[in-house]
Scaffold this active site. Structure first.
Site, PDB file in Angstrom:
ATOM      1  N   GLY A  13      17.040  20.520 -14.618  1.00  0.00           N
ATOM      2  CA  GLY A  13      15.744  19.938 -14.961  1.00  0.00           C
ATOM      3  C   GLY A  13      15.049  20.750 -16.042  1.00  0.00           C
ATOM      4  CB  VAL A  15      10.969  23.786 -14.277  1.00  0.00           C
ATOM      5  CG1 VAL A  15      10.672  25.182 -13.738  1.00  0.00           C
ATOM      6  CG2 VAL A  15       9.675  23.047 -14.569  1.00  0.00           C
ATOM      7  CB  SER A  43      24.228  18.221 -12.448  1.00  0.00           C
ATOM      8  OG  SER A  43      23.316  17.270 -12.942  1.00  0.00           O
ATOM      9  CB  CYS A 135       2.026  23.293 -14.892  1.00  0.00           C
ATOM     10  SG  CYS A 135       1.743  21.537 -14.620  1.00  0.00           S
ATOM     11  CD  GLN A 162      -2.005  17.845 -15.896  1.00  0.00           C
ATOM     12  OE1 GLN A 162      -3.041  17.799 -15.245  1.00  0.00           O
ATOM     13  NE2 GLN A 162      -0.813  17.840 -15.307  1.00  0.00           N
ATOM     14  CB  SER A 165       7.664  18.435 -20.292  1.00  0.00           C
ATOM     15  OG  SER A 165       6.517  19.226 -20.562  1.00  0.00           O
ATOM     16  CE  LYS A 222       0.499  18.292  -6.008  1.00  0.00           C
ATOM     17  NZ  LYS A 222       1.692  17.929  -6.813  1.00  0.00           N
ATOM     18  NE  ARG A 244       1.677  13.102 -16.874  1.00  0.00           N
ATOM     19  CZ  ARG A 244       2.040  14.210 -16.240  1.00  0.00           C
ATOM     20  NH1 ARG A 244       2.147  15.364 -16.888  1.00  0.00           N
ATOM     21  NH2 ARG A 244       2.282  14.181 -14.943  1.00  0.00           N
ATOM     22  CG  HIS A 251       0.049  20.940 -19.154  1.00  0.00           C
ATOM     23  ND1 HIS A 251       0.859  19.984 -19.694  1.00  0.00           N
ATOM     24  CD2 HIS A 251       0.393  21.020 -17.832  1.00  0.00           C
ATOM     25  CE1 HIS A 251       1.668  19.496 -18.753  1.00  0.00           C
ATOM     26  NE2 HIS A 251       1.394  20.112 -17.620  1.00  0.00           N
TER      27      HIS A 251
END
Length: 358
Positions: A13, A15, A43, A135, A162, A165, A222, A244, A251
């Protein structure tokens, strides 16, 4: 220096791949003796070059994970909840980027520049799990921590901008395809995708994750709860709106703050410039490689480790009010780098060594 076997779960991914790149660097507290990478069955078998060796992706399995000294989980909450408790029982340090353990009372939520004291062995010995924050929370708490200590923070109002990604590799692909579709077919239909409720290309939407009963999105909730936990201030007055935007990485955050003590823009710049991991940008900034001029954009923050603060100014909306602009690379400091810095700190302070001896 400790030589460690490091695992990355979710290695393919955005990250996980960022963590893979960062781990090729040198660290003050540990050296990567062996890197183990885990992903889904589709994968498994893919081969990556890491330094002078080849690493083959493995399907996630407990037996192999138990060979690691520290593991970064860069995957969804369900996988973290399935594997982390079993690994923690074995004394293996787990750094979780998902939301699975962030609100858990026994799990520290850590940004090393802010609350590294939570990484002491005594605090995590029974359950060696560290949650890495959202993030947008990470750069925000770095700024708030520095200013609260000196000027006594009363409230914060935050709007985040944001990149896609933050929603993973499929979201990057959606923006790419929608953008191509516009230039090929001149189609700007605001249609739903598998990732977003409306088209993201050439658009913005005040919707990051699902809506809660109180009207906040899950993302906004969050940011609020995590900031309070990290700063150990459960009554902090904080409002967040998450948006977004059609950018790939990085960001931005527009932040308005009220303080108990009198404060000037110059004092804020000076205080933040002395805080580890923060770069303040204004007309006086001098950088050897980059000329940011008066402000920094998410595109310029891409690939950088610092949290950048610019547009610092007084605001009359509060008696002791300050407005500012924050940007950071959401895949680096907002995710992979913060997790690896936690591992590095746990190597330096003896926590990993104590866990290995347990």
């Amino acid at each position: 220096m400790l030589e460690l076997t490091i695992g990355i779960v979710g290695a393919t991914g955005v990250v996980g791949q960022t963590a893979f790149d960062i781990l090729a660097d040198d660290f003050s507290g540990f050296k990567v003796k062996k890197l183990k990478m885990y992903a889904s069955r589709s994968s498994a078998g893919k081969v990556f070059n890491f330094r002078n060796s080849k690493v083959t992706i493995e399907e996630i399995n407990l037996e192999s994970l138990q060979e690691c000294d520290a593991i970064l989980f860069a995957t969804d909450a369900a996988i973290s909840q399935e594997y982390i408790p079993k690994l923690a029982e074995k004394g293996i340090l787990c750094i979780d980027k998902s939301s699975a353990f962030r609100s858990h009372s026994a799990v520290p939520l850590v940004v090393p520049e802010v609350n590294a004291d939570q990484l002491a062995y005594e605090k995590i010995a029974k359950f060696p799990v560290i949650a890495s924050p959202n993030c947008c929370t990470i750069p925000l708490v770095m700024v708030l921590k520095a200013l609260d200590e000196k000027f006594s923070l009363i409230r914060a109002i935050v709007s985040t901008y944001q990149s896609v990604s933050g929603a993973g590799k499929p979201a990057v692909e959606v923006l790419t395809e929608e953008t191509k579709n516009f230039f090929v077919n001149q189609d700007l239909t605001c249609g739903k995708s598998d990732i977003f409720p409306k088209s993201i290309a050439f658009n913005v939407m005040p919707y990051v994750a699902g809506l809660l009963e109180n009207g906040d999105t899950d993302e906004e909730s969050k940011i609020i709860s995590e900031t309070r936990k990290i700063l150990a201030n459960p009554k902090l007055l904080l409002a967040a709106t998450s948006v977004r935007v059609p950018t790939f990485v990085g960001h931005g955050e527009s932040v308005t703050l009220e303080f108990k003590n009198k404060v000037t823009a110059a004092q804020v710049k000076e205080t933040l410039s002395q805080f580890s991991g923060i770069s303040v940008i204004d007309e006086k900034s001098k950088f050897e490689e980059d000329d940011y001029e008066l402000f920094v954009t998410p595109r310029e923050a891409h690939g950088k480790d610092d949290v950048f603060v610019s547009r610092v100014r007084k605001t009359e909306v509060f008696e002791n009010g300050i407005a500012l602009w924050i940007v950071s690379d959401n895949l680096r400091k907002g995710a992979a780098l913060n997790a690896i810095q936690i591992i590095n700190f746990c190597a330096l302070n003896g926590t990993i060594l104590s866990l290995k001896r347990k």
